[in-house]
Design a protein around this motif. Sequence first.
Motif, short mmCIF file in Angstrom:
data_model
loop_
_atom_site.label_atom_id
_atom_site.label_comp_id
_atom_site.label_asym_id
_atom_site.label_seq_id
_atom_site.Cartn_x
_atom_site.Cartn_y
_atom_site.Cartn_z
N GLN A 35 47.30 14.48 84.56
CA GLN A 35 48.59 14.50 83.87
C GLN A 35 49.50 15.58 84.46
N GLN B 153 50.63 14.50 87.86
CA GLN B 153 51.68 13.50 87.73
C GLN B 153 53.01 14.16 87.37
N ASN C 178 56.30 14.06 89.59
CA ASN C 178 57.62 13.66 89.08
C ASN C 178 58.66 14.74 89.36
N GLU D 201 49.61 8.22 95.04
CA GLU D 201 49.10 9.04 93.94
C GLU D 201 49.23 8.31 92.61
N ARG D 202 50.34 7.59 92.44
CA ARG D 202 50.47 6.82 91.21
C ARG D 202 49.39 5.75 91.12
N ILE E 187 46.29 7.49 90.29
CA ILE E 187 46.28 7.88 88.87
C ILE E 187 45.93 6.67 88.02
#
Length: 478
Positions: free
Chosen positions: A63, A66, A70, A265-266, A269
């Motif tokens: 989290q 991420q 972002n 990475e997304r 994730i």
Amino acid sequence: MSKRDPEKLSRQLHENMQYLYRTYRQLRNRAVRLEESKGAIEQARQRLLQEQKRLDTDWAALQQQQADVNAGAAELDQQQKQLAERDAQLLTRQAELDRQAAELDPMRTELDQQRSRIAAEQAELDKTRQSIEADRTELQTHRDELAQQTEQIDGLKQQVETHRQEIAEQQQRLTDEQAEITAARAEFDALRQQIADDRAALDAEREQIESRHSEVQKAEQEMQKRLSQHDKTMAQQRAKIEAESEALKQRAQKMAEMEKKLVDERESIVQLRADFDKREADLVGREQHLDDLLTRQEEQARQLDELHRALESTCDELDSAKRQLEDTPEPDDPSNKTHTRTKSPRPDKWLVMYLENGEKRTLPMNKPVMTFGREDICDVRLMLPTVSREHCRIEQHGDEWFLLDTQSRNGTYLNQHRIDKAALKVGDTLTIGNIHFAVVSDAQLHQTEPTDADQSTRSAHRADDYDPSSSGPIPTVA
């Protein structure tokens, strides 16, 4: 009964005892394995809890990662906007440089024209130089001629000196010739003066041309210097623009790589979230499996306890049967022809059980362990809903007796006090469910014995009629 029958029965009892002992050892080993399995299951549960904590930590880290990604994406967008603004500024600067280059083009054209005029003046100056050289050559020719004339004059003077007589004769003619020479000299001097004036004019014109040429060279050098500086500035600006363009390309490439990395990475994730969900479901399944294993283990432990109690009861029955066999006389023994049976010594303590209908029963305390409950293996079966399956037990340790509650639901009471473990003595009263018991001595029991008529009616419940060596349980109370 033959002599071999007791031996055969004893051998069978011995074999049964060995079999029961082996069974007991197997059950004990199984209990040990169950305890080890329980410990392993607890360790596995701890490992699963640690794994779940680690997964929670990884999820929090993901989290945070991420969120960092972002934030990096927002920063990249801001840098992209700044690069777009810088690109617009560079385009404006490029347009201004193009405008300056367009303004310098007329100056370059004028400089080229000046260079052409300077080249034409240089050519004219070269022609003038050639003309001056030609005049110099002609003047040198006149000088040579004057030198020759001077030599001729010197020769003439020698001739005059030598031939004075001829001079005298020719003096008039010489005077005339001298006047002509003087005129020629005057003309020569005038011509020399004119040549000197022409030379001075040529020198002045030459100096003027050289001055103009020097000015033209200075202007050309200044223009060349300005052009070189401008070209250098243009080259620097072009290099700077190219460097900034290259930097923009590299930044755009880095942004593309970072966007690709962000997408990867997304995806990772998402994959990690799926793995986390899968592991969580697996953990839930493992916990359910562990709960099932624990339930099964508890059931097996309960069954093991029941088998253990059955084994103890069977051992007690075998001991009673063995004592009965030992007390049974052999048929061919002359001293035992009457086939009488020797009874065991009477116990010194008894339990008097009081039923709800007023009836009493006497129970001898002749075993090291007496169990009470609703189970078939209990020594005293009390088929009442307020009594647990194995409610309590009485144990003998030396000369003392103890009452122990075996985690019953409604509890065991001694002298109207709930207990877990307490010593028993004569005169105590104990309550199991709705049944009351009194501990009495053998002497007290004999003092309260009924008459022969009462004894004949209650022969089923008399203490004298209960055989301590019998292997069966006390009659059931329902």
